[in-house]
Design a protein around this motif. Structure first.
Motif: not given
Ligand code: ZN
Ligand code: FAD
Ligand code: 2HG
Length: 498
Positions: A359, A414, A419, A421, A455-456
């Protein structure tokens, strides 16, 4: 109500000169300065452009700055003196931590001075009773965990970049990571900050109090500010007690539609011991295997799997926790219409680490495969697959899904935090691919009333997309706050605000 735009009074920023270099040489020893500028008496520098490259280029090698000067202060006072000078001279500065950010926030857009925090790497204090840790901003996340281990505590944050990212960078990006589900966001666990403001003033908010309701909570402004309001030099954070027992399992699912009911079931059955619920699709798993991230699962275990979920438990009693996890697995496999094909359960610490390595290695795998366009989005969980599929179909319809253009469209993330990606892996970064992806992806996110950055952060990548997640009033007040702290616009120029 439409607010009038507050114009930035900031004049154009200046480039650092040999005179500035001479001044910084009075503040810092030569070992803390890297510059290609000549000295005041015109002696050429021995520093090469290549030596500055790691500070000018981001982790993905997508964003490139042209800084001629990197300063690596050792103390808060040194940071304050440097920033004060830059403010007076109108020189732009870029705060830089581990340079693992994924939105181009940590490298200059032009030739700003880089202030790298790596030399500020001391733990200032730790109280094993309260769990409050006070550390320099440049401490590497993994080192802090190593420091805390003998005290039976952990940092309440974990991410794949832990070996390089710094706690100051984590706070400045409000990093989420792999265990937000368990420990919540840094807005809750950070108790205090020490920040050098753009005029060089030191704002000391390094509180070690869990409760402190004495007016505006200024530190919250710097959590997630991506270095646009000041330089974080110290962090006070509530460490969590180290779990006494941890376990993990990778579940292979026949179809994506099972992820939601699985999440509901896992939450109900594992309740307080659930500490992570991470999703990755089959295509990105195959990339992880191809690029040797963790140990590949057995062929039998992955056969027929459309996607995977990594479940982690952390608790206080191994027997109790294992019994709970085993009961869950039995229940999942024995039901009439099983939500999973199979589960690969770790049996020892090495296997535990190996499952996590799959992961945690996805970002690395994607980077090894090609150039990644990364969309870190918050959307309703049920839309995860649809967004990945729709994007893939859109690229196909544009004729871009070919080996010399877009190689893969993959999704991971996540689940517990909503969330996703979305990664588009291309042979190269090209204007054609970018034009096909933007605003397409952002409009898709807008349709779901999601967030263009879960989150980034915004960095330089998403300034033009901020409006998909924040309305005009919000952006205007962000701009006012920026102007209040940084009227000359020296602090990480070109980042976050459009
Ligand atoms: Zn992440
Ligand atoms: P940098 O990249 O150096 O900087 C990031 C931003 O913060 C920049 O805008 C910079 O100017 C600012 N900044 C840095 N230090 C300071 C400071 N002391 N004061 C003020 N501003 C500062 N992110 C997640 O949220 N979750 C994940 O799970 C995750 N996993 C990742 C996995 C990999 C393999 C990689 C490469 C990245 C991952 N990231 C993740 C992104 C990145 O690691 C985080 O954003 C991290 O918090 C950045 O920390 P850093 O020290 O590297 O900061
Ligand atoms: C993760 O969750 C990180 O692994 C990186 O946030 C995400 O590679 C990405 O897009």
């Amino acid at each position: 109500r439409r607010l009038s735009h507050v114009p930035s009074n900031a004049p154009a920023l200046k480039s650092a000169t040999s005179e500035d270099l001479a001044h910084f040489s009075k503040i810092l020893p030569q070992t803390c300065i890297l510059s290609t500028l000549p000295s005041l008496n015109n002696t050429p520098s021995t520093t090469t452009i290549e030596e500055l490259a790691p500070f000018n280029n981001d982790w993905m090698n997508k964003y490139h700055g042209k800084s001629e000067m990197v300063l690596r202060p050792r103390t808060t006072e040194e940071v304050a003196q440097i920033v004060k000078w830059c403010n007076e001279k109108r020189i732009g500065v870029v705060p830089q931590g581990g340079n693992t950010g994924l939105v181009g926030g940590s490298v200059p857009t032009k030739n700003e001075v880089v202030i790298n925090l790596a030399n500020m790497n001391k733990v200032r204090s730790f109280d094993p009773v309260s769990g409050i840790l006070v550390a320099d901003a440049g401490c590497i996340l993994e080192s802090l965990n190593e420091y805390l281990a003998p005290h039976n505590h952990i940092v309440p944050l974990d991410l794949g970049a832990k070996g390089s990212c710094q706690i100051g960078g984590n706070v400045s990006t409000n990093a989420g990571g792999l265990r937000l589900l368990r420990y919540g966001s840094l807005h809750g666990s950070v108790l205090g900050l020490e920040v050098v403001l753009p005029d060089g003033t030191i704002l000391n908010q390094l509180s070690s109090l869990r409760k402190d309701n004495t007016g505006y909570d200024l530190k919250q402004l710097f959590i997630g500010a991506e270095g646009t309001l000041g330089i974080v030099t110290g962090v006070s954070i509530l460490a969590a007690p180290a779990p006494q027992a941890t376990s993990n399992v990778i579940l292979a699912l026949p179809k994506f539609d099972n992820v939601l009911p699985l999440f509901t079931k896992v939450k109900r059955q594992l309740s307080e011991i659930l500490s992570a619920f991470e999703f990755f699709d089959r295509e990105v798993y195959d990339l992880a295997v191809k690029h040797n991230q963790g140990r590949a699962l057995n062929a039998d275990d992955v056969e027929g799997a459309e996607c995977f979920v990594l479940v982690e438990t952390s608790g206080g009693n191994r027997e109790h926790d294992e019994a709970k996890l085993n009961a869950l697995l039995e229940n999942l496999l024995e039901s009439d219409e099983p939500l999973i094909n199979t589960g690969v359960l770790s049996q020892n610490p090495a296997q535990f680490a190996s499952l996590w390595a799959i992961r945690e290695g996805l970002t690395e795998a994607v980077s090894k495969e090609g150039k990644a366009y990364k969309y870190d989005i918050s959307i309703p969980l049920k839309a995860f697959k649809e967004v990945v599929d729709t994007t893939r179909e859109h690229l196909r319809s544009q004729g871009l899904l070919r080996h010399d253009a877009v190689k893969n469209v993959v999704g991971y993330g996540h689940v517990g935090d909503g969330n996703l990606h979305l990664n588009i892996v291309a042979a190269a970064y090209t204007p054609e691919i970018e034009a096909a992806l933007e605003p397409f992806v952002y409009e898709l996110v807008g349709k779901y009333k999601g967030s263009v950055s879960a989150e980034h952060g915004i960095g330089v990548m998403k300034t033009h997309a901020l409006h998909y997640s924040k309305d005009e009033v919000n952006i205007e007040w962000m701009r006012r706050i920026k102007n209040l702290f940084d009227p000359h616009g020296i602090m990480n120029p070109g980042k976050v605000l459009p």
